[in-house]
Design an enzyme around this catalytic site. Structure first.
Site, mmCIF file in Angstrom:
data_model
loop_
_atom_site.group_PDB
_atom_site.id
_atom_site.type_symbol
_atom_site.label_atom_id
_atom_site.label_comp_id
_atom_site.label_asym_id
_atom_site.label_seq_id
_atom_site.Cartn_x
_atom_site.Cartn_y
_atom_site.Cartn_z
ATOM 1 C CB SER A 129 -0.974 -0.065 1.182
ATOM 2 O OG SER A 129 -2.033 0.848 1.024
ATOM 3 C CG ASP A 168 -6.908 -2.997 -2.759
ATOM 4 O OD1 ASP A 168 -7.524 -2.232 -2.004
ATOM 5 O OD2 ASP A 168 -5.692 -3.243 -2.646
ATOM 6 C CG HIS A 209 -5.794 -2.680 0.978
ATOM 7 N ND1 HIS A 209 -5.150 -2.184 -0.129
ATOM 8 C CD2 HIS A 209 -5.241 -2.038 2.039
ATOM 9 C CE1 HIS A 209 -4.254 -1.286 0.244
ATOM 10 N NE2 HIS A 209 -4.298 -1.184 1.564
#
Length: 221
Positions: A111, A169, A196
């Site tokens: 991320s 995601d 995610h």
């Protein structure tokens, strides 16, 4: 040129996501570390900036952290931040971790940590001696929208990368991760059906190991 020929596994410096920490990242990457056992070890590092306001699982001595902010104490991946704050300290923190806990062969970012790892790759590809890494695995990454960061993406980044994209995601949408991959020379893109997180089921495990097989310990030094 498998990793074992060098007498030690490959070593990956792990860069956690926004609002995570080294400890939280360690807890959430157990399946990945198991999948890489014997081939690569993952050593995570804390981002230098505590995120204001804490979190629901904040226990005081392990505050959620971030690599940079798009607004005062906040972060949105899609925000075109006019005054992003904190990135230089984070680049210095990564350089320090590479120097103090190394040698490392590559980066594994998740991320916001993957976005930071991509910036490190850009600096490395330009010959920045602070970042002696040979490759990166970027999970749910994105390119920073801040104009102050645009220089990282000006030319194609010539460092081997594996980009892991979750079709479901909801935090970093798949097109953002694909767009980041396009800033690299010959990126390898691995798509998974999940959301995610750092996937480590059999198909992803094979893709990680196939990618890592290209590298020998000590190559990036």
């Amino acid at each position: 040129a498998g990793a074992m020929s060098g007498g030690r596994p490959l070593r990956l410096l792990g860069l956690h996501g926004y609002r995570q920490s080294e400890r939280r990242f360690h807890q959430r990457t157990g399946a990945l570390r198991k999948a890489l056992r014997g081939r690569a070890e993952l050593v995570a590092v804390n981002a230098p900036h505590p995120v204001p306001g804490g979190g629901e699982d904040d226990d005081g001595d392990d505050p959620p952290r971030g690599w940079w902010f798009s607004g005062p104490g906040t972060f949105e991946a899609g925000e075109v931040a006019e005054a992003p704050a904190g990135l230089e300290e984070s680049l210095s923190a990564v350089a320090a971790a590479l120097a103090e806990h190394g040698p490392f062969d590559g980066l594994l970012g998740f991320s916001q940590g993957a976005a930071l790892a991509a910036m490190v790759c850009a600096l490395r590809a330009r010959g920045d001696p602070r970042f002696p890494v040979a490759f990166a695995i970027l999970v749910a990454g994105f390119a920073s929208r801040a104009p102050a960061h645009s220089h990282f993406y000006r030319e194609p980044i010539a460092l081997p990368t594996l980009h892991v994209v979750g079709d479901a995601d909801a935090v970093i949408a798949a097109p953002l991760s694909r767009e980041l991959a396009q800033h690299f020379v010959e990126p390898v893109v691995l798509t998974h059906p999940g959301g995610h997180f750092v996937p480590a089921a059999a198909p992803q495990k094979k893709a990680y190991l196939d990618f890592l097989d290209q590298f020998c310990p000590g190559q990036g030094q």
